[in-house]
Design a protein around this motif. Structure first.
Motif, PDB file in Angstrom:
ATOM      1  N   SER A  44      -6.617   5.468  -5.261  1.00  0.00           N
ATOM      2  CA  SER A  44      -5.539   4.670  -4.687  1.00  0.00           C
ATOM      3  C   SER A  44      -5.097   5.216  -3.340  1.00  0.00           C
ATOM      4  CB  SER A  44      -4.346   4.634  -5.656  1.00  0.00           C
ATOM      5  OG  SER A  44      -4.695   4.020  -6.876  1.00  0.00           O
TER       6      SER A  44
ATOM      7  N   ILE B 232      -7.801   4.227  -0.735  1.00  0.00           N
ATOM      8  CA  ILE B 232      -7.690   2.809  -0.371  1.00  0.00           C
ATOM      9  C   ILE B 232      -6.477   2.580   0.530  1.00  0.00           C
ATOM     10  CG2 ILE B 232      -7.310   0.483  -1.251  1.00  0.00           C
ATOM     11  CD1 ILE B 232     -10.131   1.502  -1.677  1.00  0.00           C
TER      12      ILE B 232
ATOM     13  N   GLN C 150       0.821  -1.206   0.000  1.00  0.00           N
ATOM     14  CA  GLN C 150       0.000   0.000   0.000  1.00  0.00           C
ATOM     15  C   GLN C 150       0.857   1.260   0.000  1.00  0.00           C
ATOM     16  OE1 GLN C 150      -3.225   0.264  -0.495  1.00  0.00           O
ATOM     17  NE2 GLN C 150      -3.337  -1.969  -0.658  1.00  0.00           N
TER      18      GLN C 150
END
Length: 202
Positions: free
Chosen positions: A150, A153, A124
């Protein structure tokens, strides 16, 4: 004599004035750490379910492309697509790897594996770094929306895995379950030189 059998007769000790010696206390072995079950946080379960769904969809895509590979190649050629059969084979391999990896990561998160949590955090972090680069270099159109998604998230996943006390407790308990346990022994015998870990016979 050691090991002799003594039969106690009610009232005999009081009559003779005999005071029997105190027997040694039993030794007890205590294992540490405490293996108390820790409930899985709902956010960790949510992430695990999403990964299971992703693994399932990737597996379906892999099987479908393998079955209808020739039809897909013919369709791409008729449409003038630059994707060749070799690129399609690479896509199939990528989907298969994605399915296996997503399943392994989801299972590890569900079981509280701390190493899997660290792996997800690194992925991540790299994804968020790429999103920031896309915002700076290609700050137009769909690149912006994809980068913002992105980042959202990534922030959610990092918060779910590291920003909650329940998650820390769950993954710490999972680490204790997977690490080898070394039993510790507490001696309460009257003889301090006796270090036998064999429990006394009853």
């Amino acid at each position: 004599p050691v090991g002799a059998l003594t039969i106690a007769v009610p009232g005999a000790d009081e009559a003779s004035g005999y005071d029997p010696p105190e027997l040694p206390k039993a030794r007890t072995a205590v294992e540490s750490p405490d293996q108390t079950p820790v409930p899985r946080p709902s956010v960790v379960t949510f992430i695990g379910v999403i990964l299971y769904v992703q693994a399932f969809l990737a597996a379906i895509a892999t099987i479908s492309l393998l079955i209808w590979r020739d039809d897909v190649v013919d369709f791409l050629e008729r449409e003038g697509s630059p994707m060749t059969g070799g690129l399609l084979s690479g896509t199939i391999i990528g989907e298969a790897v994605t399915a296996v990896l997503a399943f392994v990561v989801a299972t590890g998160l569900m079981r509280g594996r701390n190493g899997i949590r660290l792996f997800v955090a690194i992925v991540q972090f790299l994804s968020m770094s790429l999103a920031v680069y896309m915002l700076v270099a290609y700050h137009v159109g769909g690149y912006v929306f994809r980068a913002v998604f992105s980042l959202f998230i990534g922030v959610f996943v990092l918060w779910a895995l590291y920003g909650k006390e329940e998650s820390d407790d769950f993954f710490s308990a999972g680490e204790r379950r997977t690490s080898p346990r070394i039993p510790t022994t507490t001696w309460t015998a009257s003889d301090p030189t006796n270090r036998s870990t064999t429990p006394p016979r009853t």
